[in-house]
Scaffold this motif. Sequence first.
Motif, PDB file in Angstrom:
ATOM      1  N   ASP A 104      20.596  -3.052  16.017  1.00 52.23           N
ATOM      2  CA  ASP A 104      22.057  -2.979  15.987  1.00 52.23           C
ATOM      3  C   ASP A 104      22.562  -3.017  14.549  1.00 52.23           C
ATOM      4  OD1 ASP A 104      22.264  -2.831  18.689  1.00 52.23           O
ATOM      5  OD2 ASP A 104      22.867  -4.919  18.991  1.00 52.23           O
ATOM      6  N   GLY A 105      23.422  -2.074  14.190  1.00 55.47           N
ATOM      7  CA  GLY A 105      24.028  -2.058  12.865  1.00 55.47           C
ATOM      8  C   GLY A 105      23.103  -1.595  11.757  1.00 55.47           C
ATOM      9  N   GLN A 106      21.883  -1.176  12.114  1.00 58.14           N
ATOM     10  CA  GLN A 106      20.927  -0.740  11.098  1.00 58.14           C
ATOM     11  C   GLN A 106      20.814   0.783  11.061  1.00 58.14           C
ATOM     12  OE1 GLN A 106      17.299  -2.879  12.172  1.00 58.14           O
ATOM     13  NE2 GLN A 106      17.672  -4.338  10.513  1.00 58.14           N
ATOM     14  N   VAL A 107      20.283   1.272   9.947  1.00 60.71           N
ATOM     15  CA  VAL A 107      20.061   2.700   9.784  1.00 60.71           C
ATOM     16  C   VAL A 107      18.668   2.901   9.188  1.00 60.71           C
ATOM     17  CG1 VAL A 107      21.138   2.737   7.488  1.00 60.71           C
ATOM     18  CG2 VAL A 107      21.037   4.841   8.828  1.00 60.71           C
ATOM     19  N   LEU A 108      18.004   3.980   9.594  1.00 60.33           N
ATOM     20  CA  LEU A 108      16.701   4.343   9.027  1.00 60.33           C
ATOM     21  C   LEU A 108      16.937   5.208   7.795  1.00 60.33           C
ATOM     22  CD1 LEU A 108      13.532   4.335   9.582  1.00 60.33           C
ATOM     23  CD2 LEU A 108      13.903   6.624  10.556  1.00 60.33           C
ATOM     24  N   LEU A 109      16.310   4.851   6.678  1.00 56.08           N
ATOM     25  CA  LEU A 109      16.445   5.608   5.436  1.00 56.08           C
ATOM     26  C   LEU A 109      15.085   6.099   4.963  1.00 56.08           C
ATOM     27  CD1 LEU A 109      18.759   3.169   3.416  1.00 56.08           C
ATOM     28  CD2 LEU A 109      19.487   5.212   4.670  1.00 56.08           C
ATOM     29  N   ARG A 110      15.045   7.342   4.469  1.00 57.78           N
ATOM     30  CA  ARG A 110      13.840   7.799   3.779  1.00 57.78           C
ATOM     31  C   ARG A 110      13.894   7.281   2.355  1.00 57.78           C
ATOM     32  NH1 ARG A 110      12.143  11.818   0.431  1.00 57.78           N
ATOM     33  NH2 ARG A 110      14.120  12.955   0.419  1.00 57.78           N
ATOM     34  N   VAL A 111      12.806   6.687   1.883  1.00 54.01           N
ATOM     35  CA  VAL A 111      12.791   6.114   0.538  1.00 54.01           C
ATOM     36  C   VAL A 111      12.566   7.218  -0.492  1.00 54.01           C
ATOM     37  CG1 VAL A 111      11.656   4.475  -1.019  1.00 54.01           C
ATOM     38  CG2 VAL A 111      11.895   3.907   1.411  1.00 54.01           C
ATOM     39  N   ARG A 112      13.535   7.370  -1.392  1.00 50.68           N
ATOM     40  CA  ARG A 112      13.389   8.306  -2.507  1.00 50.68           C
ATOM     41  C   ARG A 112      12.765   7.604  -3.710  1.00 50.68           C
ATOM     42  NH1 ARG A 112      17.139  13.048  -1.880  1.00 50.68           N
ATOM     43  NH2 ARG A 112      16.831  13.336  -4.114  1.00 50.68           N
ATOM     44  N   ALA A 113      13.148   6.334  -3.921  1.00 53.03           N
ATOM     45  CA  ALA A 113      12.589   5.536  -5.019  1.00 53.03           C
ATOM     46  C   ALA A 113      12.801   4.063  -4.696  1.00 53.03           C
ATOM     47  CB  ALA A 113      13.264   5.888  -6.346  1.00 53.03           C
ATOM     48  N   ALA A 114      11.816   3.223  -5.068  1.00 55.08           N
ATOM     49  CA  ALA A 114      11.905   1.775  -4.830  1.00 55.08           C
ATOM     50  C   ALA A 114      11.643   1.049  -6.140  1.00 55.08           C
ATOM     51  CB  ALA A 114      10.898   1.340  -3.763  1.00 55.08           C
ATOM     52  N   ASN A 115      12.599   0.241  -6.564  1.00 54.64           N
ATOM     53  CA  ASN A 115      12.465  -0.504  -7.817  1.00 54.64           C
ATOM     54  C   ASN A 115      11.623  -1.759  -7.600  1.00 54.64           C
ATOM     55  OD1 ASN A 115      12.990  -1.374 -10.490  1.00 54.64           O
ATOM     56  ND2 ASN A 115      14.698  -2.614  -9.782  1.00 54.64           N
ATOM     57  N   VAL A 116      10.780  -2.084  -8.584  1.00 55.44           N
ATOM     58  CA  VAL A 116       9.972  -3.304  -8.512  1.00 55.44           C
ATOM     59  C   VAL A 116      10.751  -4.450  -9.142  1.00 55.44           C
ATOM     60  CG1 VAL A 116       7.796  -4.418  -9.150  1.00 55.44           C
ATOM     61  CG2 VAL A 116       7.844  -1.948  -8.647  1.00 55.44           C
ATOM     62  N   ASN A 117      10.948  -5.521  -8.391  1.00 58.81           N
ATOM     63  CA  ASN A 117      11.661  -6.709  -8.857  1.00 58.81           C
ATOM     64  C   ASN A 117      10.738  -7.915  -8.852  1.00 58.81           C
ATOM     65  OD1 ASN A 117      14.860  -6.336  -9.037  1.00 58.81           O
ATOM     66  ND2 ASN A 117      14.133  -5.024  -7.383  1.00 58.81           N
ATOM     67  N   PHE A 118      11.027  -8.902  -9.705  1.00 60.06           N
ATOM     68  CA  PHE A 118      10.239 -10.136  -9.716  1.00 60.06           C
ATOM     69  C   PHE A 118      10.206 -10.811  -8.335  1.00 60.06           C
ATOM     70  CE2 PHE A 118       9.494 -14.660 -10.884  1.00 60.06           C
ATOM     71  CZ  PHE A 118       8.245 -14.495 -11.463  1.00 60.06           C
ATOM     72  N   PRO A 119      11.316 -10.797  -7.562  1.00 62.16           N
ATOM     73  CA  PRO A 119      11.244 -11.368  -6.219  1.00 62.16           C
ATOM     74  C   PRO A 119      10.172 -10.747  -5.325  1.00 62.16           C
ATOM     75  CG  PRO A 119      13.525 -11.166  -6.860  1.00 62.16           C
ATOM     76  CD  PRO A 119      12.717 -10.491  -7.939  1.00 62.16           C
ATOM     77  N   ASP A 120       9.783  -9.494  -5.587  1.00 62.04           N
ATOM     78  CA  ASP A 120       8.692  -8.898  -4.804  1.00 62.04           C
ATOM     79  C   ASP A 120       7.398  -9.676  -5.006  1.00 62.04           C
ATOM     80  OD1 ASP A 120      10.223  -6.742  -3.714  1.00 62.04           O
ATOM     81  OD2 ASP A 120      10.091  -5.730  -5.654  1.00 62.04           O
ATOM     82  N   ALA A 121       7.156 -10.106  -6.238  1.00 63.77           N
ATOM     83  CA  ALA A 121       5.966 -10.916  -6.519  1.00 63.77           C
ATOM     84  C   ALA A 121       6.069 -12.270  -5.828  1.00 63.77           C
ATOM     85  CB  ALA A 121       5.804 -11.101  -8.027  1.00 63.77           C
ATOM     86  N   LEU A 122       7.264 -12.868  -5.875  1.00 61.82           N
ATOM     87  CA  LEU A 122       7.463 -14.160  -5.216  1.00 61.82           C
ATOM     88  C   LEU A 122       7.296 -14.039  -3.703  1.00 61.82           C
ATOM     89  CD1 LEU A 122      10.550 -15.555  -7.192  1.00 61.82           C
ATOM     90  CD2 LEU A 122       8.132 -16.092  -7.545  1.00 61.82           C
ATOM     91  N   LEU A 123       7.746 -12.923  -3.128  1.00 65.04           N
ATOM     92  CA  LEU A 123       7.554 -12.681  -1.699  1.00 65.04           C
ATOM     93  C   LEU A 123       6.072 -12.656  -1.352  1.00 65.04           C
ATOM     94  CD1 LEU A 123      10.258  -9.936  -1.027  1.00 65.04           C
ATOM     95  CD2 LEU A 123      10.044 -12.047   0.274  1.00 65.04           C
ATOM     96  N   CYS A 124       5.286 -11.925  -2.170  1.00 65.17           N
ATOM     97  CA  CYS A 124       3.844 -11.843  -1.938  1.00 65.17           C
ATOM     98  C   CYS A 124       3.207 -13.235  -1.993  1.00 65.17           C
ATOM     99  CB  CYS A 124       3.179 -10.933  -2.970  1.00 65.17           C
ATOM    100  SG  CYS A 124       3.566  -9.177  -2.771  1.00 65.17           S
ATOM    101  N   ARG A 125       3.669 -14.055  -2.937  1.00 60.87           N
ATOM    102  CA  ARG A 125       3.096 -15.395  -3.117  1.00 60.87           C
ATOM    103  C   ARG A 125       3.622 -16.404  -2.099  1.00 60.87           C
ATOM    104  NH1 ARG A 125       4.350 -15.246  -9.588  1.00 60.87           N
ATOM    105  NH2 ARG A 125       2.433 -14.197 -10.299  1.00 60.87           N
ATOM    106  N   GLY A 126       4.643 -16.010  -1.331  1.00 63.87           N
ATOM    107  CA  GLY A 126       5.246 -16.945  -0.384  1.00 63.87           C
ATOM    108  C   GLY A 126       6.144 -17.957  -1.059  1.00 63.87           C
ATOM    109  N   GLN A 127       6.664 -17.603  -2.253  1.00 65.38           N
ATOM    110  CA  GLN A 127       7.467 -18.539  -3.045  1.00 65.38           C
ATOM    111  C   GLN A 127       8.943 -18.160  -3.106  1.00 65.38           C
ATOM    112  OE1 GLN A 127       5.434 -18.421  -6.806  1.00 65.38           O
ATOM    113  NE2 GLN A 127       3.778 -19.750  -6.135  1.00 65.38           N
ATOM    114  N   TYR A 128       9.337 -17.120  -2.386  1.00 66.03           N
ATOM    115  CA  TYR A 128      10.731 -16.692  -2.436  1.00 66.03           C
ATOM    116  C   TYR A 128      11.554 -17.490  -1.429  1.00 66.03           C
ATOM    117  CZ  TYR A 128      14.551 -13.395  -3.329  1.00 66.03           C
ATOM    118  OH  TYR A 128      15.746 -12.826  -3.708  1.00 66.03           O
ATOM    119  N   GLN A 129      12.901 -17.525  -1.641  1.00 70.87           N
ATOM    120  CA  GLN A 129      13.746 -18.309  -0.727  1.00 70.87           C
ATOM    121  C   GLN A 129      13.780 -17.700   0.671  1.00 70.87           C
ATOM    122  OE1 GLN A 129      15.079 -17.142  -3.813  1.00 70.87           O
ATOM    123  NE2 GLN A 129      17.174 -16.484  -3.529  1.00 70.87           N
TER     124      GLN A 129
END
Length: 325
Positions: free
Chosen positions: A32-57
């Motif tokens: 509900d309320g969501q849309v499917l998007l084709r990814v043209r480009a994805a920026n790498v952010n420091f939170p991505d590393a924290l997500l991998c480590r399980g350290q993000y909020q």
Amino acid sequence: MEARMQAWQVHENGEPSEVMRLAEVERPAPGDGQVLLRVRAANVNFPDALLCRGQYQVRPPLPFTPGVEICGETGDGRRVIANPALPYGGFADYVLADARALLPAPDSLDDAEAAALHIGYQTGWFGLHRRARLEAGETLLVHAAAGGVGSAAVQLGKAAGATVIGVVGGADKAAVARRLGCDVVVDRRAEDVVAAVKEATGGRGADVIYDPVGGEAYTQSAKLAAFEGRIVVVGFAGGTVPSPALNHALVKNYSILGLHWGLYNTKNPKLVQHCHEQLTELAARGDIKPLISERVPLSEAARAVQRVADGRSTGRIVVVGKESA
């Protein structure tokens, strides 16, 4: 086969290069309320590393795909900026996103630049303008000035008419900070940061200090805050959360301002829209332009996230789709 896609998945927490795995998975179905998007480009952010480590909020259920910021394409062909709805993050062919939160990608920026506009520049704009009330003619000090978050703050500071001092770690990053427009560059590996900034400001210090690093950088910030200065606490990329001495803030008459940009999406989303309009205008004038140091294919996403995690990148590394490469 059409309903399958490539996506990087994290099945267990750890270092990005060790726990991110490229897999063929089912394309997600919008809720509900969501849309499917084709990814043209994805920026790498420091939170991505924290997500991998399980350290993000935010801790999405395993397995999940990291990637919190993209330039995508809607079913009817519009280029948009979005924060994907985890666990279906941006390092994939397709993502899900909140349909109401989509923002038009500025025509003046290519896909990789548009993918790197949202989080870093919104954070900088809210930090410098909403929280610190930066004024033309003031001095702005930016820690990690050659990094993704810092480089955005440097450009926004210059656009606002501030004198910008950039603190960096290493000669290569110093060169990047100069190219970004810093009026003064201090290499913390080769110079005493406090002494160098005091000298550059005639002993006065900085009116606004933008700190995404924490730890030793914050200790320096406290020593360099001018009378009525404002320290904007953006994050702790250095790994250490400082404990400020409030008696020092009182005696020296400066402010410590916390910035959690994500809260504006729920507390005051109209401000996020207003900020995007301001950023689009600044981009059209050429006053801001995300510094893309590398564009890499989807197959190299894990290595890219690890480089950002290790603090070895300048500007932004962006994972680009086949048609955007």
